[in-house]
Scaffold this active site. Structure first.
Site, PDB file in Angstrom:
ATOM      1  N   THR A 150       0.838  -1.197   0.000  1.00 56.08           N
ATOM      2  CA  THR A 150       0.000   0.000   0.000  1.00 56.08           C
ATOM      3  C   THR A 150       0.873   1.247   0.000  1.00 56.08           C
ATOM      4  OG1 THR A 150      -1.866  -1.068   1.070  1.00 56.08           O
ATOM      5  CG2 THR A 150      -1.706   1.303   1.333  1.00 56.08           C
ATOM      6  N   ASN A 229      -5.984  -9.234  -7.316  1.00 54.51           N
ATOM      7  CA  ASN A 229      -6.108  -9.882  -6.013  1.00 54.51           C
ATOM      8  C   ASN A 229      -7.422 -10.631  -5.832  1.00 54.51           C
ATOM      9  OD1 ASN A 229      -7.185  -7.232  -6.130  1.00 54.51           O
ATOM     10  ND2 ASN A 229      -7.445  -7.256  -3.920  1.00 54.51           N
ATOM     11  N   GLN A 257       0.561  -9.442  -5.605  1.00 60.10           N
ATOM     12  CA  GLN A 257       0.086 -10.818  -5.761  1.00 60.10           C
ATOM     13  C   GLN A 257       0.899 -11.597  -6.785  1.00 60.10           C
ATOM     14  OE1 GLN A 257      -2.251 -12.048  -3.908  1.00 60.10           O
ATOM     15  NE2 GLN A 257      -3.264 -10.247  -3.083  1.00 60.10           N
ATOM     16  N   SER A 278       5.679  -8.235   1.443  1.00 57.57           N
ATOM     17  CA  SER A 278       6.377  -9.377   2.033  1.00 57.57           C
ATOM     18  C   SER A 278       5.416 -10.473   2.501  1.00 57.57           C
ATOM     19  CB  SER A 278       7.227  -8.871   3.194  1.00 57.57           C
ATOM     20  OG  SER A 278       7.367  -9.831   4.190  1.00 57.57           O
ATOM     21  N   HIS A 279       4.272 -10.069   3.070  1.00 54.57           N
ATOM     22  CA  HIS A 279       3.415 -11.102   3.671  1.00 54.57           C
ATOM     23  C   HIS A 279       2.575 -11.877   2.663  1.00 54.57           C
ATOM     24  CE1 HIS A 279      -0.652  -9.066   3.835  1.00 54.57           C
ATOM     25  NE2 HIS A 279       0.121  -8.066   3.461  1.00 54.57           N
ATOM     26  N   THR A 317      14.175   4.660  10.221  1.00 52.18           N
ATOM     27  CA  THR A 317      15.019   3.496  10.477  1.00 52.18           C
ATOM     28  C   THR A 317      14.345   2.224   9.978  1.00 52.18           C
ATOM     29  OG1 THR A 317      15.899   4.566  12.424  1.00 52.18           O
ATOM     30  CG2 THR A 317      16.182   2.197  12.293  1.00 52.18           C
ATOM     31  N   CYS A 402      -9.961  -6.062   2.368  1.00 49.97           N
ATOM     32  CA  CYS A 402     -10.204  -4.648   2.680  1.00 49.97           C
ATOM     33  C   CYS A 402     -11.675  -4.316   2.596  1.00 49.97           C
ATOM     34  CB  CYS A 402      -9.449  -3.754   1.715  1.00 49.97           C
ATOM     35  SG  CYS A 402      -7.814  -4.349   1.336  1.00 49.97           S
TER      36      CYS A 402
END
Lengths: 478, 97
Positions: A150, A229, A257, A278-279, A317, A402
């Site tokens: 996002t 998606n 995706q 990443s997820h 960071t 969502c």
């Protein structure tokens, strides 16, 4: 003397506390704490069922019937089968293994370059960056870490168009994009940019001629997602990339995706910006990346201002644990590519075949241009939400996570030209690395039984069986 | 080129056994099934290896992977969840190997 005094006090206290228990034995038992912690999901499951039956008064009459639709399988566990891989994927244990050391010792700030704590985490961060770049044949310097797809999408859409706002003010995207791209585009519209939303055909694919015709001299960015998606449709990324390069327009693709699941090569496909999450590849949540091409250079205004980390594009960071987990997930996705894709394809074919064997069902989206791990099927004359309620033992979704809070039918299926009824009766199945044959067999059986059960309750289904064309009926009262 | 003669047949079999044992240790159904499948396919695929350098590289990777598997299966046993709907509650009825 002192010692005996102490002991007498101690034993007196004991006697008051627990009668007839020997001191040392109790002490031993107290320290024998079990190592494992058990998380009971059944509670959450019951709460959800409770909330669902309370919230919707619409299904008041049907709710008792729905209780019958759900059957418990005695002698087996209660945790649902996870088939919502488009929402998120389970974290791979190998990913967790790389992440743990960052919470037990490697706590240095990767941007501190005055001591070894910083150097060691920085080294791990750069290794991860290399793994992530390798999957899409990019250079290490072209990967910018973000908090997720996002943020990457927002950064690409807002950043690029803001940087070039003096000369260009037009953005092209499609109607089936993820919400974050559509909302970012809408936000740019409010800032005075001109946005074109391309239509898709009944298979969910963009028309390349229409895309080329939409490009104007003022166009700065084209954003088309690689894999949808909700319906799993793959857009012709290479062809779109060629068109964009020919017209000197930047091309952004949302590959949340697609990354690691279909072959992607940023140089071969002329992609200028690419969003990664990443997820979705068995990595940790809260992590993502944006590929930003260096030659020819793509310039963008950063959304976040600060210390100038990540080439000044995304200050703040880095979280080395998440970065390393993401890197390991990317390495695994590349290493396991062949076996994973074979496994997913095999299970997907089995599932599609099993579900389409039920009458009046249809596959949404193109049957050929698709990522096999996402299967979206419409069950006519069954309400998708009711079916999900009857399927408490399978974790599924009727569309994007969502929008699953609202009962609105999916805008993606609308864009494909599906009517409300079809959009309401669709369910998305996500298959991944950890899905098994046994689970798919269970799902096919459960869905077949419960679709039949719910249809038996429906008066519409009765009419269909009698051969009445539902479109010929003139409904009264509305 | 490594000087070592490479692992013997018995050593490979013992390693395979370790993989299966530790994969079976996973409390989570999906991870357990995945690592069992992975162990089977990887060892079957590597059976055809001929080149001693490739064999010793595969051996080293396998040892590293076994370490990960050992640690993670222990962690999986520490943080447990309910059993899956396709998983029999009584493991004795679990017919597959």
């Amino acid at each position: 003397m002192l010692r005996s005094f102490g002991r007498s006090v101690f034993s007196r206290q004991r006697l008051v506390g627990a009668v007839a228990r020997r001191g040392y034995a109790t002490a031993k038992v107290a320290f024998d704490v079990p190592l494992e912690t058990h998380t009971d999901l059944q509670k959450a499951n019951e709460d959800l069922a409770q909330a669902r039956s309370n919230s919707a008064e619409v299904i008041e009459s049907g709710s008792t019937a729905l209780k019958h639709a759900y059957q418990e399988n005695t002698g087996f566990g209660t945790r649902p089968i996870y088939l919502d891989m488009q929402a998120t994927t389970p974290t791979d244990p190998r990913v967790l293994d790389t992440m743990l050391k960052f919470y037990t010792g490697l706590y240095g700030n990767p941007h501190s370059n005055t001591h070894s704590y910083g150097w060691e985490t920085n080294k791990e961060v750069e290794t991860a960056r290399k793994h992530i770049a390798d999957v899409i044949n990019a250079d290490v310097k072209e990967i910018v870490f973000t908090s997720g797809a996002t943020e990457s999408n927002n950064m690409a859409l807002k950043g690029v168009s803001r940087f070039y706002k003096k000369t260009k003010n037009h953005i092209i995207t499609t109607r089936t994009e993820h919400k974050c791209v559509l909302e970012a585009a809408r936000a740019m519209k409010n800032e005075g940019y001109d946005v074109t939303f391309l239509n898709v055909d009944e298979y969910g694919l963009v028309d390349l001629k229409e895309l080329e015709a939409a490009i104007k001299p003022t166009t700065c960015l084209v954003s088309v997602m690689a894999v949808n998606n909700e319906i799993g449709v793959m857009q012709p990324i290479k062809e779109i990339g060629a068109i964009c390069r020919k017209n000197k327009v930047f091309f952004h693709t949302d590959a949340a995706q697609a990354y690691g699941k279909i072959p992607l090569d940023v140089n071969d496909m002329n992609i200028d910006l690419l969003s990664i999450s990443s997820h979705k590849i068995y990595g940790p949540k809260g992590m993502g990346a944006l590929f930003v091409r260096r030659r020819p250079r793509v310039r963008l205004d950063p959304i976040i201002s600060g210390g100038g980390q990540e080439r000044g594009l995304r200050s703040g960071t880095l979280a080395p644990s998440l970065v390393a987990g993401f890197g390991e997930a990317a390495r695994l996705v590349k290493q396991e590519y062949e076996t994973d894709i074979d496994h997913v394809k095999r299970l997907s074919e089995k599932l599609t075949k099993g579900l389409l064997a039920i009458e009046h069902t249809s596959l949404n989206g193109s049957p050929d241009h698709r990522y096999p791990g996402c299967v979206n099927v419409s069950f006519a004359y069954v309400e998708g939400e009711s079916l999900l309620m009857a399927l408490r033992d399978i974790a599924l979704s009727s569309g994007s996570a969502c929008t699953s809070a609202s009962l609105e039918p999916s805008y993606v299926l609308h864009a494909l030209g599906k009517d409300d009824a079809m959009a309401h009766s669709s369910i998305r199945f996500g298959i991944g690395r950890f899905t098994t044959d046994e689970e798919i067999d269970y799902v096919i059986k459960a869905i077949t039984e419960r679709v039949e059960f719910l249809r038996e309750l429906s008066p519409l289904w009765e009419m269909v069986k009698e051969g009445i064309d539902l479109n010929s009926i003139e409904w009264s009262g509305h | 080129m490594s000087a070592s003669p490479g692992p013997s047949r018995a050593q490979v079999l013992a390693l395979y056994k370790q993989f299966i044992k530790n994969a079976n240790g996973f409390n989570n159904y999906n991870y357990r099934e995945y690592f069992l499948r992975k162990a089977r396919t990887t060892f079957r695929k590597n059976r055809a290896l001929e080149d001693p350098a490739t064999i010793s590289a595969a051996w080293d990777t396998a040892l590293k992977d076994l370490g990960v598997l050992k640690r993670q299966s222990v962690i999986s046993q520490m943080y447990t969840f309910d059993k899956q709907v396709v998983e029999p509650l009584d493991p004795k009825h679990h017919s597959r190997g």
